[in-house]
Design a protein around this motif. Sequence first.
Motif, PDB file in Angstrom:
ATOM      1  N   VAL A 191     -51.299 -51.034 -92.113  1.00  0.00           N
ATOM      2  CA  VAL A 191     -52.294 -49.919 -92.243  1.00  0.00           C
ATOM      3  C   VAL A 191     -53.734 -50.310 -91.996  1.00  0.00           C
ATOM      4  O   VAL A 191     -54.569 -49.806 -91.314  1.00  0.00           O
ATOM      5  N   MET A 192     -53.889 -51.581 -92.795  1.00  0.00           N
ATOM      6  CA  MET A 192     -55.381 -52.031 -92.736  1.00  0.00           C
ATOM      7  C   MET A 192     -55.778 -52.750 -91.519  1.00  0.00           C
ATOM      8  O   MET A 192     -56.829 -52.320 -91.121  1.00  0.00           O
ATOM      9  N   LEU A 193     -54.702 -53.195 -90.887  1.00  0.00           N
ATOM     10  CA  LEU A 193     -54.912 -54.284 -89.628  1.00  0.00           C
ATOM     11  C   LEU A 193     -55.145 -53.099 -88.545  1.00  0.00           C
ATOM     12  O   LEU A 193     -55.812 -53.384 -87.266  1.00  0.00           O
ATOM     13  N   LEU A 194     -54.391 -51.937 -88.615  1.00  0.00           N
ATOM     14  CA  LEU A 194     -54.408 -50.947 -87.587  1.00  0.00           C
ATOM     15  C   LEU A 194     -55.747 -50.153 -87.573  1.00  0.00           C
ATOM     16  O   LEU A 194     -56.422 -49.646 -86.644  1.00  0.00           O
ATOM     17  N   ILE A 223     -59.836 -50.124-101.160  1.00  0.00           N
ATOM     18  CA  ILE A 223     -59.685 -49.525-102.683  1.00  0.00           C
ATOM     19  C   ILE A 223     -58.683 -48.674-102.795  1.00  0.00           C
ATOM     20  O   ILE A 223     -57.934 -48.884-103.746  1.00  0.00           O
ATOM     21  N   LEU A 224     -58.417 -47.897-101.745  1.00  0.00           N
ATOM     22  CA  LEU A 224     -57.130 -47.007-101.793  1.00  0.00           C
ATOM     23  C   LEU A 224     -55.919 -47.911-101.654  1.00  0.00           C
ATOM     24  O   LEU A 224     -54.917 -47.518-102.595  1.00  0.00           O
ATOM     25  N   LEU A 225     -55.752 -48.716-100.698  1.00  0.00           N
ATOM     26  CA  LEU A 225     -54.394 -49.561-100.544  1.00  0.00           C
ATOM     27  C   LEU A 225     -54.447 -50.613-102.131  1.00  0.00           C
ATOM     28  O   LEU A 225     -53.019 -50.309-102.513  1.00  0.00           O
ATOM     29  N   ILE A 226     -55.220 -51.205-102.344  1.00  0.00           N
ATOM     30  CA  ILE A 226     -55.098 -51.789-103.839  1.00  0.00           C
ATOM     31  C   ILE A 226     -54.774 -50.986-104.861  1.00  0.00           C
ATOM     32  O   ILE A 226     -53.999 -51.335-105.620  1.00  0.00           O
ATOM     33  N   GLY A 227     -55.599 -49.798-105.131  1.00  0.00           N
ATOM     34  CA  GLY A 227     -55.256 -48.733-106.150  1.00  0.00           C
ATOM     35  C   GLY A 227     -53.627 -48.417-105.867  1.00  0.00           C
ATOM     36  O   GLY A 227     -53.099 -48.320-107.177  1.00  0.00           O
ATOM     37  N   LEU A 228     -53.214 -48.014-104.619  1.00  0.00           N
ATOM     38  CA  LEU A 228     -51.884 -47.663-104.621  1.00  0.00           C
ATOM     39  C   LEU A 228     -50.991 -48.793-104.867  1.00  0.00           C
ATOM     40  O   LEU A 228     -49.816 -48.455-105.544  1.00  0.00           O
ATOM     41  N   PHE A 229     -51.255 -49.914-104.539  1.00  0.00           N
ATOM     42  CA  PHE A 229     -50.195 -51.162-104.974  1.00  0.00           C
ATOM     43  C   PHE A 229     -50.306 -51.155-106.357  1.00  0.00           C
ATOM     44  O   PHE A 229     -49.047 -51.492-107.055  1.00  0.00           O
ATOM     45  N   ILE A 230     -51.399 -51.310-107.050  1.00  0.00           N
ATOM     46  CA  ILE A 230     -51.453 -51.574-108.412  1.00  0.00           C
ATOM     47  C   ILE A 230     -50.723 -50.272-109.292  1.00  0.00           C
ATOM     48  O   ILE A 230     -49.901 -50.405-110.224  1.00  0.00           O
TER      49      ILE A 230
END
Length: 437
Positions: free
Chosen positions: A35-38, A161-168
């Motif tokens: 998602v980040m790369l796209l 921030i959203l992706l890291i927060g979702l992952f954690i």
Amino acid sequence: MTTSNQFTEPAINGKMTKKLLHKTLRYYLIFSLIVMLLAVPLFFFISQWLYFHEADEALAVQKEEFVKFYVPQIKENEIAVFNKLNSDLHIEENKVGMTRDTIYDRNFYNHMDKENEPFRILKSPVVINQKPYIFSVRANLVDDKELAFIILGVFTIIILILLIGLFIITGRLSVTLWKPFYRTLEQIEQFEIDKNSNPELVPNDIEEFNRLNTALNKLIERNSLIYKSQREFIENAAHELQTPIAIFKGKLETLLQHPDVTKEQFEILDNLNDTTNRLSRLNKNLLLLSKIESKLYNIPEDVILNDVIANQMDFFKEQAMAKNIQIDTKMEENCIVKANLFLSEIMVKNLFLNAINHNVRNGNITISLDKTSLIFSNTGELKSLETDKLFERFSKVNPSSKGNGLGLSIIKKIAENNSWEVHYKFRNNLHVFEIVF
């Protein structure tokens, strides 16, 4: 039984397995990276397209205003003054025969900032006082591009921030949600059907785990009842068989001593007597296993294994001499273990029987004893035994053996009863049985 750890990854058949939680989080991470790369390049190109689109519209509006308000009024002798007064607007003769609007990018040197700056330029053919001219209008792209990059940076930070927060959050939430499963798994791994205690599967607020616990409780209860019934049957049958076997054996011995028995009859009776002896040993071993499993010998005491081995060696020396087997010992003094003396004697006796019966003529046996282990090493067939079923009941190394296939099973059960470990290895052409205290 080893306690399971939800953060370790066991190996099965030599291959490292993956935990469900780790595998789930790995998929989340891969999806987040995709998602980040796209999303970041896509947002950049969309923002750039919108930015140029807005710039082109602004240039088109300025051109329409010039055509509407300036073209009807401006005179040829005013064009030079117009060009001096408007740095971003310019009128020049149409010497190249331009017939349609043209938009392009070009860098101009800024003397104030002493650097090249990008501009978006629109050139359009116009007619002033019935003569062809080219009207040029330009827009500085520096401020807008900086704004676009700032927006892109902010967007990228927000996405990260959203992706890291979702992952954690997903990781921690998954650990919390899967705690009842790991608790159940630990209870099942520690459960042994021959023990009296059943696992306590605590109810929780997750329906699927409650269904799993209910199914496991029913399965454990059903199998425990079956196991208990089988154990009681074996114990009762062994008890009931003792008397008729003893009577049958006594009758056979009486017939063997009868003076009228012919040679042929004596051989038949002698074979029957051997079979009866084997049946009697089998019955006693089954009864012994049942008693061990019933914890009837579960009162430990200080047992000096040196004395146990010495007493058994006196008994088995004659059997070893019959096959010209040499017995060597390497024992530390005063090796004491907490165990039942009777079971310790049975264990050592079966180790001797196994080492002698499965040895070769002119072979040797080495007995090693220290504070941590007891090792019996013996010569025999020059290949390793099949370890999969080695300690199972009625499993025979040699099908033609006169044993009942319970010796190693009894050793294993006595070791488990004392929380010891039993290992078999084929090393340096020797069959090695090790009891680790």
